[in-house]
Design a protein around this motif. Structure first.
Motif, PDB file in Angstrom:
ATOM      1  N   GLU A   1       0.844  -1.205   0.000  1.00 30.87           N
ATOM      2  CA  GLU A   1       0.000   0.000   0.000  1.00 30.87           C
ATOM      3  C   GLU A   1       0.876   1.250   0.000  1.00 30.87           C
ATOM      4  N   THR A   2       1.930   1.243   0.823  1.00 32.44           N
ATOM      5  CA  THR A   2       2.837   2.397   0.917  1.00 32.44           C
ATOM      6  C   THR A   2       3.544   2.629  -0.418  1.00 32.44           C
ATOM      7  N   LEU A   3       4.041   1.540  -1.007  1.00 33.00           N
ATOM      8  CA  LEU A   3       4.755   1.686  -2.281  1.00 33.00           C
ATOM      9  C   LEU A   3       3.819   2.232  -3.356  1.00 33.00           C
ATOM     10  N   HIS A   4       2.602   1.721  -3.380  1.00 36.06           N
ATOM     11  CA  HIS A   4       1.633   2.175  -4.382  1.00 36.06           C
ATOM     12  C   HIS A   4       1.355   3.671  -4.204  1.00 36.06           C
TER      13      HIS A   4
ATOM     14  N   ILE B   1       3.012   3.145  -8.505  1.00 35.21           N
ATOM     15  CA  ILE B   1       3.139   1.817  -9.147  1.00 35.21           C
ATOM     16  C   ILE B   1       2.510   0.777  -8.207  1.00 35.21           C
ATOM     17  N   ASP B   2       1.522   0.082  -8.710  1.00 34.53           N
ATOM     18  CA  ASP B   2       0.813  -0.902  -7.884  1.00 34.53           C
ATOM     19  C   ASP B   2       1.535  -2.252  -7.955  1.00 34.53           C
ATOM     20  N   PRO B   3       2.098  -2.730  -6.849  1.00 36.14           N
ATOM     21  CA  PRO B   3       2.781  -4.029  -6.904  1.00 36.14           C
ATOM     22  C   PRO B   3       1.816  -5.213  -7.043  1.00 36.14           C
ATOM     23  N   GLU B   4       0.531  -4.909  -7.086  1.00 33.79           N
ATOM     24  CA  GLU B   4      -0.508  -5.936  -7.228  1.00 33.79           C
ATOM     25  C   GLU B   4      -0.387  -7.020  -6.158  1.00 33.79           C
ATOM     26  N   TRP B   5      -0.234  -6.573  -4.913  1.00 34.88           N
ATOM     27  CA  TRP B   5      -0.354  -7.512  -3.792  1.00 34.88           C
ATOM     28  C   TRP B   5      -1.806  -7.954  -3.757  1.00 34.88           C
TER      29      TRP B   5
ATOM     30  N   VAL C   1       2.469 -11.150  -5.156  1.00 36.10           N
ATOM     31  CA  VAL C   1       2.776  -9.845  -5.758  1.00 36.10           C
ATOM     32  C   VAL C   1       3.198 -10.090  -7.196  1.00 36.10           C
ATOM     33  N   ARG C   2       3.165  -9.020  -7.962  1.00 35.00           N
ATOM     34  CA  ARG C   2       3.664  -9.120  -9.340  1.00 35.00           C
ATOM     35  C   ARG C   2       5.087  -8.600  -9.313  1.00 35.00           C
ATOM     36  N   ASN C   3       6.027  -9.519  -9.412  1.00 40.40           N
ATOM     37  CA  ASN C   3       7.446  -9.181  -9.152  1.00 40.40           C
ATOM     38  C   ASN C   3       7.942  -7.922  -9.863  1.00 40.40           C
ATOM     39  N   PRO C   4       7.807  -7.841 -11.201  1.00 40.65           N
ATOM     40  CA  PRO C   4       8.387  -6.662 -11.868  1.00 40.65           C
ATOM     41  C   PRO C   4       7.802  -5.356 -11.337  1.00 40.65           C
ATOM     42  N   ARG C   5       6.535  -5.384 -10.951  1.00 39.99           N
ATOM     43  CA  ARG C   5       5.900  -4.168 -10.427  1.00 39.99           C
ATOM     44  C   ARG C   5       6.435  -3.834  -9.032  1.00 39.99           C
TER      45      ARG C   5
ATOM     46  N   ARG D   1      -2.864 -13.781 -12.489  1.00 41.28           N
ATOM     47  CA  ARG D   1      -2.615 -12.357 -12.279  1.00 41.28           C
ATOM     48  C   ARG D   1      -3.921 -11.589 -12.432  1.00 41.28           C
ATOM     49  N   LYS D   2      -3.882 -10.351 -11.964  1.00 35.00           N
ATOM     50  CA  LYS D   2      -5.080  -9.520 -11.970  1.00 35.00           C
ATOM     51  C   LYS D   2      -5.650  -9.315 -13.384  1.00 35.00           C
ATOM     52  N   ASP D   3      -4.759  -9.176 -14.361  1.00 36.47           N
ATOM     53  CA  ASP D   3      -5.218  -8.911 -15.730  1.00 36.47           C
ATOM     54  C   ASP D   3      -5.569 -10.180 -16.503  1.00 36.47           C
ATOM     55  N   GLY D   4      -5.570 -11.330 -15.826  1.00 40.35           N
ATOM     56  CA  GLY D   4      -5.969 -12.567 -16.489  1.00 40.35           C
ATOM     57  C   GLY D   4      -4.810 -13.479 -16.870  1.00 40.35           C
TER      58      GLY D   4
END
Ligand SMILES: Cc1cc2nc3c(=O)[nH]c(=O)nc-3n(C[C@H](O)[C@H](O)[C@H](O)COP(=O)(O)OP(=O)(O)OC[C@H]3O[C@@H](n4cnc5c(N)ncnc54)[C@H](O)[C@@H]3O)c2cc1C
Length: 364
Positions: free
Chosen positions: A75-78, A83-87, A145-149, A250-253
């Motif tokens: 949440e803090t990073l976002h 940039i949303d790390p998609e936790w 999490v989405r690593n690259p993000r 992942r969130k986007d499918g």
């Protein structure tokens, strides 16, 4: 002026820098290529050991506080970087729990929520999953999490907080005089600082052998291959694990299928046989994936240590040198607490964790 130089800019180096600057240190990260493009980029981002009851206690001691910390960290990073790390607490559905009694007892003693779904509930959780589970167990609170993000968010936050990051800087020489590092060479430059931290992932073992001789750090590259499918969101709702292989939605499918465990040195090439193995696993679990294309296939080198216990601590002879490496299959799952322990040791603060199991001279 630099107080601390960190060698290696994967998730462990970045999280370590994040902890060190909290105490006001001026930090420089030297990275051989680009930040976060090795194991950290390649990984799945499951924030838990795969069958957590199989993990040894020192891994759990780093995982549990990290597990608790991730929602706030993401949440803090976002908020700070945009940039949303998609936790996402997408839950881990383990289809083949070989010892249900052990797993249940483990969940209860570590306070991890679980459910024992029958077949109807299993189908309700994952309508598109077709195969027959054997003794499934569902851990609803396990997140990803989405690593690259996450890596991009960490890099962006560190830069905003004044951390210097130098990419394309391979450390080629470390000069030691009277039990202290005096300077290091990277690229055509010479750098010096009060303290040095090696977070060079799978390269940490060879680096240690080359520059410091003792103790030998048992960190070896262990290749992992993954593939990713293009799919529609919600085709798969949870992370599904079976026979040491997994699917991650992942969130986007997109759906990741992983992974192999290969001891082939620093070779990072992908193979057709691994692609077939991962695709076959994915089709068995989720037949609808046969209609989806495989978008990418890649490999990364995990920093393998014998039991997966990382080396976190000061070098026994070189006063201004610390290591944080060897996280094997759980680098993301253990990163926040590993970084905190490293910072506590470097600043000689009392730590909430006992550092002994991670010391460079302990059995790993
Ligand atoms: C296929 C796969 C799936 C995975 N899945 C998961 C998962 O689901 N959950 C999980 O928690 N973990 C997972 N992992 C493991 C996780 O990715 C690692 O434990 C973690 O990334 C290790 O981070 P690191 O920073 O130590 O290493 P790295 O990310 O490899 O970073 C080390 C860095 O050091 C740099 N470096 C090396 N030598 C030098 C030098 N001489 N000078 C300067 N820089 C140098 C490298 O270029 C590199 O960027 C997976 C790994 C793989 C490969």
């Amino acid at each position: 002026m630099t107080d601390i130089i960190i060698i290696g800019g994967g998730v462990i180096g970045l999280m370590t820098a994040r902890e060190l600057i909290r105490s006001g240190a001026r930090v420089l990260i030297l990275e051989r290529q680009m930040i976060g493009r090795e194991s950290s980029w390649a990984g799945g981002g499951i924030l838990s050991p795969l069958y957590p009851w199989r993990a040894v206690e020192p891994i759990l001691q780093l995982w549990l506080p990290s597990h608790a910390e991730y929602p706030k960290l993401a949440e803090t990073l976002h908020r700070r970087t945009g940039i949303d790390p998609e936790w996402r607490k997408s839950g881990l559905l383990i289809a083949d729990c070989e010892n249900v009694h052990l797993a249940e007892t483990w969940c209860e003693s570590y306070g991890i929520a679980y459910e024992r779904p029958d077949l109807a509930r299993f189908r309700e959780l994952e309508p598109a999953v077709q195969f027959m589970p054997s003794s499934p167990i569902f851990l609803p609170d396990i997140a990803q999490v989405r690593n690259p993000r996450l890596l991009r968010a960490l890099q962006s936050e560190l830069l905003a907080d004044g951390v210097q990051i130098s990419e394309h800087r391979t450390v080629t020489e470390i000069a030691v005089d009277r039990s202290k590092i005096t300077h290091i060479n990277a690229g055509n430059e010479t750098y010096s600082a009060d303290q040095y931290v090696i977070t060079a992932g799978a390269w940490s073992g060879t680096m240690s052998d080359r520059f410091f001789f003792v103790p030998h750090l048992d960190v070896e590259p262990v290749k992992g291959q993954m593939i990713v499918f293009s799919a529609e969101p919600e085709l798969l709702r949870h992370m599904v694990l079976s026979r040491d292989h997994y699917l991650i939605p992942r969130k986007d499918g997109k759906i990741l299928a992983g992974s192999t465990l290969e001891h082939s040195g620093f070779d990072k090439s992908t193979t057709e046989s691994a692609r077939d193995e991962l695709a076959e696993f994915a089709y068995t679990v989720l037949p609808a994936l046969r209609a989806c294309s495989i978008e990418k296939h890649w490999a990364g080198l995990r920093p393998g240590s014998p039991r997966g216990i990382p080396y976190i601590g000061r070098h026994p002879e070189i006063q201004n040198l610390h290591f944080n490496c060897g996280h094997f299959r759980n680098g993301f799952a253990m990163a926040p607490a590993s970084a905190r322990l490293l910072a506590d040791l470097l600043f000689a603060r009392t730590s909430e964790l006992s550092p002994e199991p991670y010391s460079l001279t302990a059995e790993h």
